[in-house]
Motif scaffolding. Structure first.
Motif, PDB file in Angstrom:
ATOM      1  N   ASP A  95     -11.172   4.647 -10.421  1.00  0.00           N
ATOM      2  CA  ASP A  95     -11.531   3.752  -9.322  1.00  0.00           C
ATOM      3  C   ASP A  95     -10.568   2.577  -9.211  1.00  0.00           C
ATOM      4  O   ASP A  95     -10.508   1.917  -8.173  1.00  0.00           O
ATOM      5  N   MET A  96      -9.840   2.303 -10.292  1.00  0.00           N
ATOM      6  CA  MET A  96      -8.881   1.192 -10.280  1.00  0.00           C
ATOM      7  C   MET A  96      -7.568   1.567  -9.623  1.00  0.00           C
ATOM      8  O   MET A  96      -6.748   0.691  -9.314  1.00  0.00           O
ATOM      9  N   LEU A  97      -7.343   2.862  -9.427  1.00  0.00           N
ATOM     10  CA  LEU A  97      -6.084   3.308  -8.833  1.00  0.00           C
ATOM     11  C   LEU A  97      -6.089   3.085  -7.331  1.00  0.00           C
ATOM     12  O   LEU A  97      -7.043   3.476  -6.637  1.00  0.00           O
ATOM     13  N   PRO A  98      -5.028   2.477  -6.792  1.00  0.00           N
ATOM     14  CA  PRO A  98      -4.937   2.342  -5.335  1.00  0.00           C
ATOM     15  C   PRO A  98      -4.658   3.700  -4.701  1.00  0.00           C
ATOM     16  O   PRO A  98      -4.130   4.600  -5.349  1.00  0.00           O
ATOM     17  N   SER A  99      -5.010   3.812  -3.452  1.00  0.00           N
ATOM     18  CA  SER A  99      -4.708   5.049  -2.730  1.00  0.00           C
ATOM     19  C   SER A  99      -3.273   5.005  -2.219  1.00  0.00           C
ATOM     20  O   SER A  99      -2.743   3.925  -1.922  1.00  0.00           O
ATOM     21  N   PRO A 100      -2.623   6.157  -2.123  1.00  0.00           N
ATOM     22  CA  PRO A 100      -3.113   7.488  -2.499  1.00  0.00           C
ATOM     23  C   PRO A 100      -3.013   7.720  -4.002  1.00  0.00           C
ATOM     24  O   PRO A 100      -2.037   7.313  -4.628  1.00  0.00           O
ATOM     25  N   ARG A 101      -4.034   8.352  -4.557  1.00  0.00           N
ATOM     26  CA  ARG A 101      -4.005   8.675  -5.976  1.00  0.00           C
ATOM     27  C   ARG A 101      -3.366  10.044  -6.180  1.00  0.00           C
ATOM     28  O   ARG A 101      -3.615  10.966  -5.417  1.00  0.00           O
ATOM     29  N   LEU A 102      -2.557  10.142  -7.227  1.00  0.00           N
ATOM     30  CA  LEU A 102      -1.970  11.419  -7.626  1.00  0.00           C
ATOM     31  C   LEU A 102      -2.585  11.788  -8.968  1.00  0.00           C
ATOM     32  O   LEU A 102      -2.424  11.066  -9.954  1.00  0.00           O
ATOM     33  N   LEU A 103      -3.312  12.905  -8.998  1.00  0.00           N
ATOM     34  CA  LEU A 103      -4.095  13.306 -10.164  1.00  0.00           C
ATOM     35  C   LEU A 103      -3.755  14.745 -10.532  1.00  0.00           C
ATOM     36  O   LEU A 103      -3.170  15.474  -9.740  1.00  0.00           O
ATOM     37  N   SER A 104      -4.164  15.163 -11.736  1.00  0.00           N
ATOM     38  CA  SER A 104      -3.853  16.529 -12.155  1.00  0.00           C
ATOM     39  C   SER A 104      -5.071  17.216 -12.741  1.00  0.00           C
ATOM     40  O   SER A 104      -6.041  16.568 -13.166  1.00  0.00           O
TER      41      SER A 104
ATOM     42  N   ALA B 174     -15.707  12.260  -7.137  1.00  0.00           N
ATOM     43  CA  ALA B 174     -15.710  12.031  -5.688  1.00  0.00           C
ATOM     44  C   ALA B 174     -14.273  11.841  -5.213  1.00  0.00           C
ATOM     45  O   ALA B 174     -13.717  10.742  -5.337  1.00  0.00           O
ATOM     46  N   PRO B 175     -13.652  12.890  -4.702  1.00  0.00           N
ATOM     47  CA  PRO B 175     -12.266  12.763  -4.235  1.00  0.00           C
ATOM     48  C   PRO B 175     -12.170  11.841  -3.022  1.00  0.00           C
ATOM     49  O   PRO B 175     -13.111  11.753  -2.214  1.00  0.00           O
ATOM     50  N   ARG B 176     -11.058  11.157  -2.916  1.00  0.00           N
ATOM     51  CA  ARG B 176     -10.747  10.420  -1.693  1.00  0.00           C
ATOM     52  C   ARG B 176      -9.993  11.362  -0.772  1.00  0.00           C
ATOM     53  O   ARG B 176      -9.299  12.276  -1.227  1.00  0.00           O
TER      54      ARG B 176
ATOM     55  N   GLU C 173       0.812  -1.208   0.000  1.00  0.00           N
ATOM     56  CA  GLU C 173       0.000   0.000   0.000  1.00  0.00           C
ATOM     57  C   GLU C 173       0.855   1.273   0.000  1.00  0.00           C
ATOM     58  O   GLU C 173       0.523   2.263   0.643  1.00  0.00           O
ATOM     59  N   GLN C 174       1.965   1.189  -0.712  1.00  0.00           N
ATOM     60  CA  GLN C 174       2.753   2.381  -0.901  1.00  0.00           C
ATOM     61  C   GLN C 174       2.271   3.044  -2.181  1.00  0.00           C
ATOM     62  O   GLN C 174       1.660   2.422  -3.022  1.00  0.00           O
ATOM     63  N   GLY C 175       2.559   4.304  -2.315  1.00  0.00           N
ATOM     64  CA  GLY C 175       2.068   4.927  -3.536  1.00  0.00           C
ATOM     65  C   GLY C 175       2.636   6.308  -3.710  1.00  0.00           C
ATOM     66  O   GLY C 175       3.454   6.740  -2.923  1.00  0.00           O
ATOM     67  N   PRO C 176       2.172   7.000  -4.722  1.00  0.00           N
ATOM     68  CA  PRO C 176       1.177   6.555  -5.695  1.00  0.00           C
ATOM     69  C   PRO C 176       1.769   5.571  -6.706  1.00  0.00           C
ATOM     70  O   PRO C 176       2.983   5.449  -6.832  1.00  0.00           O
ATOM     71  N   VAL C 177       0.885   4.884  -7.414  1.00  0.00           N
ATOM     72  CA  VAL C 177       1.300   3.992  -8.487  1.00  0.00           C
ATOM     73  C   VAL C 177       1.155   4.750  -9.798  1.00  0.00           C
ATOM     74  O   VAL C 177       0.180   5.471  -9.995  1.00  0.00           O
TER      75      VAL C 177
ATOM     76  N   THR D 266       8.675  12.270  -5.515  1.00  0.00           N
ATOM     77  CA  THR D 266       8.762  12.530  -4.076  1.00  0.00           C
ATOM     78  C   THR D 266       7.858  11.586  -3.293  1.00  0.00           C
ATOM     79  O   THR D 266       8.271  10.978  -2.301  1.00  0.00           O
ATOM     80  N   MET D 267       6.619  11.439  -3.751  1.00  0.00           N
ATOM     81  CA  MET D 267       5.654  10.599  -3.040  1.00  0.00           C
ATOM     82  C   MET D 267       5.987   9.112  -3.148  1.00  0.00           C
ATOM     83  O   MET D 267       5.741   8.347  -2.209  1.00  0.00           O
ATOM     84  N   ALA D 268       6.515   8.691  -4.302  1.00  0.00           N
ATOM     85  CA  ALA D 268       6.721   7.264  -4.556  1.00  0.00           C
ATOM     86  C   ALA D 268       8.133   6.789  -4.235  1.00  0.00           C
ATOM     87  O   ALA D 268       8.498   5.662  -4.573  1.00  0.00           O
ATOM     88  N   ARG D 269       8.946   7.615  -3.578  1.00  0.00           N
ATOM     89  CA  ARG D 269      10.360   7.287  -3.423  1.00  0.00           C
ATOM     90  C   ARG D 269      10.591   6.035  -2.577  1.00  0.00           C
ATOM     91  O   ARG D 269      11.627   5.386  -2.700  1.00  0.00           O
ATOM     92  N   GLY D 270       9.639   5.678  -1.702  1.00  0.00           N
ATOM     93  CA  GLY D 270       9.801   4.466  -0.905  1.00  0.00           C
ATOM     94  C   GLY D 270       9.761   3.219  -1.760  1.00  0.00           C
ATOM     95  O   GLY D 270      10.547   2.281  -1.563  1.00  0.00           O
ATOM     96  N   ALA D 271       8.853   3.204  -2.731  1.00  0.00           N
ATOM     97  CA  ALA D 271       8.732   2.055  -3.630  1.00  0.00           C
ATOM     98  C   ALA D 271       9.680   2.168  -4.811  1.00  0.00           C
ATOM     99  O   ALA D 271      10.169   1.153  -5.327  1.00  0.00           O
ATOM    100  N   TRP D 272       9.926   3.401  -5.235  1.00  0.00           N
ATOM    101  CA  TRP D 272      10.756   3.641  -6.418  1.00  0.00           C
ATOM    102  C   TRP D 272      11.849   4.653  -6.073  1.00  0.00           C
ATOM    103  O   TRP D 272      11.692   5.847  -6.284  1.00  0.00           O
ATOM    104  N   PRO D 273      12.964   4.193  -5.514  1.00  0.00           N
ATOM    105  CA  PRO D 273      14.078   5.117  -5.269  1.00  0.00           C
ATOM    106  C   PRO D 273      14.436   5.826  -6.568  1.00  0.00           C
ATOM    107  O   PRO D 273      14.406   5.215  -7.644  1.00  0.00           O
ATOM    108  N   PRO D 274      14.760   7.110  -6.507  1.00  0.00           N
ATOM    109  CA  PRO D 274      15.036   7.855  -7.739  1.00  0.00           C
ATOM    110  C   PRO D 274      16.191   7.294  -8.557  1.00  0.00           C
ATOM    111  O   PRO D 274      16.277   7.545  -9.756  1.00  0.00           O
TER     112      PRO D 274
END
Length: 335
Positions: free
Chosen positions: A144-153, A78-80, A14-18, A104-112
Motif C-alpha cells: 500500500d506504500m508503493l505509488p502507482s503504477p506498481r510493478l509486482l511479481s 486487491a490489484p490496482r 507520479e512517474q513510475g514504477p519506483v 522500460t517502465m521507469a526510463r523517464g525517471a531513470w534513464p538507463p
C-alpha cells in the motif's frame, strides 16, 4: 542528483514504477509470518520434490513455505487497475524479466545510462517485490506504500490471481533449461540434491505453481484471448533479440519508444543495462542476500539456452519434451 532527491521528484511527478526498496521502509512493517490459513494448508494434499514440501491448492502445487502467502493473495490481494505483474515459473527468466520491465517502465525517471539507476544499486528482486513472499511474511501492508503504477511479481498461476484488468507480462522457458537452472539454485542450500531428483519432479509437474504445463497454458490462452492485457514472451526469443523484446514490452505497457528515443539508442541501453552479464557484474548483485538466506549472486548463472545438454541424457530430455508436447497439444504453443 542524490537518490533521495531523485525519488522525491519521481513521486511528485507520479512517474513510475519506483524501486521497492527506494519506496518503502521495510523496518516499518516487521516480519510477522502469516498463520491464519494454517489449518486450510495442513488439510491440503501434500507431495515432496526438489527437497521441498508442496501442497496442492486448487489443482496447483505450491511450496509449503510460501503457501500462506499464495492463499492470502488469492483471497485478499486487491490489484490496482494500473498494476503491472511479471509472472513466470521459477528459474524461467524471472530476474531478467523484472529488470527489463522495470527499466522500460521507469526510463523517464531513470534513464538507463544513469549512474545511480536502481538496477545499478539494487538487486532486481529489491526493485520488484514478490506478492506471495510479502504476504507470507505478513508484510503485505508495504504494497500500500508503493505509488502507482506498481510493478509486482508472482510465480502463481493465473487462476489463483484475483480478477483484475491490470497488465501481466509472462515469460516461458524451455523446461529442460529451467530444470537445470533450478537444480543449480537449489544445490546451494541442498548440496546432496541430485539432478535426477529435480528431473523426476519436473516430469510429474511438481514445482512452485505447477504442474508447469497448466501454469504455462493459463497465461498462453489468456495472451491469445486478451493480447492487450497479457503478454507472453519466450526466454529463448528474448535472448536472441533483447532489443525487440524491450520494444514489445514498451508497446504492450502503453509506453512505446519515440523516434527520438530509438535514435538516441535508449532501447539498446536498456537491453545492455539488463543483460545477464551486466547485472552479474554489478556490485549490488555480487554481495548481499534476500532475507539473509538467498545470495544476490545466486540469481545469475549462465543465462544461456541449451545448457541442459551438459546435464541431461537424451532419454531424459525426450521424456520431459514428450510430456510437454502431450500436455500442450492443440494449444498452438510449440516447445
Amino acid at each position: 542528483m542524490s537518490t533521495t532527491a531523485k525519488l522525491a521528484g519521481l513521486l511528485r511527478d507520479e512517474q513510475g514504477p519506483v524501486a521497492f526498496n527506494d519506496a518503502v521502509d521495510e523496518d516499518a512493517v516487521p516480519v510477522e509470518p502469516l498463520t491464519e490459513h494454517d489449518d486450510a494448508i495442513s488439510a491440503m494434499s501434500a507431495s515432496h520434490g526438489n527437497n521441498m514440501q508442496f501442497r496442492c491448492y486448487r489443482g496447483f502445487w505450491i511450496s509449503e513455505m510460501w503457501a500462506p502467502g499464495v492463499v492470502a493473495v488469492h483471497r485478499s490481494f486487491a490489484p490496482r487497475a494500473d498494476d503491472v505483474l511479471v509472472a513466470s515459473l521459477q528459474k524461467s527468466g524471472t530476474t531478467w524479466l523484472k529488470a527489463l520491465t522495470f527499466a522500460t517502465m521507469a526510463r523517464g525517471a531513470w534513464p538507463p545510462s544513469s549512474h545511480d539507476h536502481p538496477l545499478r544499486r539494487l538487486n532486481p528482486h529489491l526493485c520488484v517485490p514478490s506478492l506471495e513472499v510479502l504476504y507470507t511474511l505478513g508484510r503485505d501492508a508495504l504494497l500500500d506504500m508503493l505509488p502507482s503504477p506498481r510493478l509486482l511479481s508472482t510465480h502463481m498461476p493465473l487462476s489463483l490471481l484475483p480478477p483484475s484488468t491490470c497488465k501481466i507480462v509472462y515469460i516461458y522457458r524451455d523446461q529442460k533449461d529451467t530444470a537445470v537452472s533450478l537444480w543449480h539454485f537449489m544445490k546451494r542450500r541442498h548440496p546432496d540434491l541430485t539432478f535426477s531428483e529435480v528431473h523426476e519432479a519436473f516430469c510429474y509437474g511438481i514445482c512452485m505453481g505447477g504442474p508447469a504445463w497448466d501454469n504455462i497454458l493459463e497465461f498462453w490462452y489468456a495472451s491469445n484471448a486478451e493480447p492487450t492485457r497479457v503478454l507472453f514472451l519466450t526466454y529463448e526469443k528474448v535472448l536472441q533479440d533483447p532489443c525487440d523484446a524491450v520494444k514489445k514490452l514498451a508497446q504492450f505497457l502503453g509506453q512505446p519508444f519515440s523516434g527520438a528515443e530509438e535514435e538516441a539508442g535508449v532501447v539498446t541501453e536498456i537491453a545492455d543495462l539488463c543483460s545477464i552479464d551486466n547485472l552479474r557484474n554489478q556490485k549490488a548483485n555480487k554481495y548481499g542476500s534476500i532475507g539473509g538466506k538467498i545470495s544476490h549472486e545466486s540469481f545469475f548463472r549462465k543465462g544461456m539456452a541449451g545448457d541442459w545438454t551438459n546435464h541431461m541424457t537424451l532419454e531424459m530430455a525426450e521424456r520431459l519434451d514428450s510430456i510437454l508436447r502431450e500436455k500442450l497439444d492443440g494449444s498452438g504453443l510449440i516447445v
